[in-house]
Design a protein around this motif. Sequence first.
Motif, short mmCIF file in Angstrom:
data_model
loop_
_atom_site.label_atom_id
_atom_site.label_comp_id
_atom_site.label_asym_id
_atom_site.label_seq_id
_atom_site.Cartn_x
_atom_site.Cartn_y
_atom_site.Cartn_z
N THR A 35 6.81 -4.13 140.71
CA THR A 35 6.98 -4.91 141.95
C THR A 35 8.44 -4.93 142.38
O THR A 35 8.81 -4.30 143.37
CB THR A 35 6.48 -6.35 141.72
OG1 THR A 35 7.17 -6.91 140.61
CG2 THR A 35 4.98 -6.40 141.50
N ARG A 58 19.55 -20.64 140.04
CA ARG A 58 18.17 -21.05 140.36
C ARG A 58 17.96 -22.53 140.06
O ARG A 58 18.35 -22.99 138.98
CB ARG A 58 17.21 -20.21 139.52
CG ARG A 58 15.72 -20.47 139.75
CD ARG A 58 14.94 -19.53 138.86
NE ARG A 58 13.51 -19.65 138.91
CZ ARG A 58 12.70 -18.81 139.58
NH1 ARG A 58 13.22 -17.85 140.30
NH2 ARG A 58 11.40 -18.95 139.53
N ASN A 62 12.19 -24.73 139.10
CA ASN A 62 11.38 -23.57 139.51
C ASN A 62 11.08 -22.68 138.30
O ASN A 62 11.93 -21.93 137.84
CB ASN A 62 12.14 -22.79 140.58
CG ASN A 62 11.24 -21.84 141.34
OD1 ASN A 62 10.02 -21.81 141.12
ND2 ASN A 62 11.82 -21.03 142.20
N HIS A 67 6.32 -12.52 130.92
CA HIS A 67 5.79 -11.15 130.96
C HIS A 67 5.36 -10.72 129.57
O HIS A 67 6.14 -10.82 128.61
CB HIS A 67 6.87 -10.18 131.47
CG HIS A 67 7.30 -10.45 132.89
ND1 HIS A 67 8.02 -11.57 133.24
CD2 HIS A 67 7.10 -9.75 134.02
CE1 HIS A 67 8.25 -11.53 134.55
NE2 HIS A 67 7.70 -10.44 135.06
N ARG A 121 2.07 -12.70 133.29
CA ARG A 121 1.95 -11.41 133.98
C ARG A 121 2.13 -10.28 132.98
O ARG A 121 2.96 -10.39 132.07
CB ARG A 121 3.01 -11.36 135.10
CG ARG A 121 3.36 -9.99 135.63
CD ARG A 121 3.87 -10.10 137.06
NE ARG A 121 4.96 -9.17 137.37
CZ ARG A 121 4.81 -7.87 137.57
NH1 ARG A 121 3.62 -7.31 137.45
NH2 ARG A 121 5.86 -7.11 137.85
N SER A 181 4.89 -9.93 142.66
CA SER A 181 3.47 -9.97 142.32
C SER A 181 2.71 -11.08 143.05
O SER A 181 3.30 -12.08 143.46
CB SER A 181 3.33 -10.19 140.81
OG SER A 181 3.87 -11.45 140.44
N ARG A 195 1.06 -17.09 146.13
CA ARG A 195 2.02 -16.14 146.71
C ARG A 195 1.29 -14.80 146.83
O ARG A 195 0.84 -14.26 145.82
CB ARG A 195 3.25 -16.00 145.82
CG ARG A 195 4.29 -15.03 146.40
CD ARG A 195 5.53 -14.91 145.54
NE ARG A 195 5.27 -14.18 144.29
CZ ARG A 195 6.17 -13.99 143.33
NH1 ARG A 195 7.38 -14.48 143.44
NH2 ARG A 195 5.86 -13.31 142.24
N SER A 229 3.01 -24.63 143.72
CA SER A 229 3.99 -23.77 143.09
C SER A 229 5.39 -24.17 143.56
O SER A 229 5.66 -24.18 144.75
CB SER A 229 3.70 -22.32 143.47
OG SER A 229 4.63 -21.49 142.85
N GLY A 231 8.10 -22.75 143.70
CA GLY A 231 8.81 -21.73 144.49
C GLY A 231 8.56 -21.86 145.98
O GLY A 231 9.38 -21.43 146.79
O1 TXA Z 1 6.72 -9.47 140.69
C1 TXA Z 1 7.13 -10.52 140.19
O2 TXA Z 1 6.39 -11.51 140.05
C2 TXA Z 1 8.59 -10.58 139.74
C3 TXA Z 1 8.76 -9.59 138.58
C4 TXA Z 1 10.13 -9.62 137.99
O3 TXA Z 1 7.77 -9.82 137.63
N1 TXA Z 1 8.96 -11.90 139.36
C5 TXA Z 1 9.11 -12.90 140.25
O4 TXA Z 1 9.52 -14.10 139.71
O5 TXA Z 1 8.94 -12.78 141.45
P1 TXA Z 1 10.07 -15.32 140.55
O6 TXA Z 1 10.58 -16.28 139.56
O7 TXA Z 1 11.03 -14.83 141.55
O8 TXA Z 1 8.80 -15.95 141.20
C6 TXA Z 1 7.87 -16.65 140.41
C7 TXA Z 1 7.07 -17.60 141.25
C8 TXA Z 1 7.91 -18.76 141.75
O9 TXA Z 1 7.54 -19.02 143.09
C9 TXA Z 1 7.51 -19.90 140.83
O10 TXA Z 1 7.62 -21.15 141.47
C10 TXA Z 1 6.06 -19.56 140.52
O11 TXA Z 1 6.03 -18.17 140.43
N2 TXA Z 1 5.65 -20.14 139.22
C11 TXA Z 1 6.08 -19.84 138.00
N3 TXA Z 1 5.49 -20.61 137.07
C12 TXA Z 1 4.63 -21.42 137.71
C13 TXA Z 1 3.71 -22.44 137.32
N4 TXA Z 1 3.58 -22.78 136.05
N5 TXA Z 1 2.99 -23.07 138.28
C14 TXA Z 1 3.11 -22.71 139.58
N6 TXA Z 1 3.97 -21.74 140.03
C15 TXA Z 1 4.72 -21.12 139.11
#
Ligand code: TXA
Length: 345
Positions: A35, A58, A62, A67, A121, A181, A195, A229, A231
Amino acid sequence: MIRIYDWKQDINVEELENVEKALKNGELIVFPTETVYGIGADALNGIAAKKIYEAKGRPSDNPLIVHVSDFEMLEKCVLNISDIERKLINAFMPGPFTLIVEKNSIVPNEVTANLNTVAIRMPSNKIANTIIKEFGKPIAAPSANISGKPSGTKIEDIKEELGEKVFALIDGGDTDIGLESTVAKVINGVPVILRPGAVTAEDIKNLIGCVEIDSHVLNEVSLDEKVESPGMKHKHYAPKTKCVLIDIDDEELRIEKINQLVKEDVCVIGFEKHKDKINTSKFFSVGESLEEFSKNIFSLLRKVDNWNCSLIVIEGVKPQGLGLAIMNRLIRTCEYNVISEKSKL
Ligand code: TXA
Ligand code: MG
């Protein structure tokens, strides 16, 4: 010193050992996935995970994605997987798909921002998969970018930003998909897309028979709203230059609207095939297809503030399939400044 490992052709075994040692020591690495690039650390080491938040700037509320390289590793991080969750995992992993599930206590609170769920993931990218497999433990990684910037899809875009803050940047070439993703969570037996990404709503519906798209995917979140979420609440991908998104289904009308907005210091981002129909020399192409749009858009958006224009007009796409993921990112890029069907002409 910035250390770049070039694994575009092959994974270098000696360098791989260095990467594993660095991860064991709680250091950070930048690595490719299918991704976007990730900035990763040992997912079972809370102190190491904290370094990721510092490097990216960050917000600590968040959570990070965990992985894994295989199903056995996945099982160790999660609890009480339901039949629907298992179906999604089996169908879309490895691949550009993240599922929010109940977390196992071995995953530290620093990684999940104190939530009782974990985002899991399994990347299909060979480099990502090999690093995790050789390390033998999951890797926590958000996208490789300073918070608020577009996710990094090529090493050249990331190295200035994060190069000094990590043990090494692993160059696997430009990432295939270019958008992060799909993030989904099963709520009351229904998979909900939090997302959108390359695993589409249509893909999930075909598998499970139902799917919901969280209302915030295409709408702004108000400050006091509760979100699924974290994010979703945070600012994303907005350049300093003002951007406007043209969300008009009919191609002719869309092009007409773009041409109305074109002036001396206005730049346009759109499909290559529309280049000759839009009356500007400041046209920047995203390519021919939705796949190319997705692959190219982040790197392009990183450059827009250097174009010295007063406005960037961005051609929208239908919010279906991969188009939903593209529109989800562009709406935020434009800070909800959208010209839609209703406000047509
Ligand atoms: O493609 C991807 O997903 C990339 C690659 C590096 O794997 N990673 C990525 O991570 O985009 P990040 O941290 O930029 O986005 C992760 C999203 C954030 O919006 C976060 O809030 C959400 O996933 N998230 C993570 N853990 C969560 C949880 N336990 N409950 C709800 N949302 C969660
Ligand atoms: Mg991100």
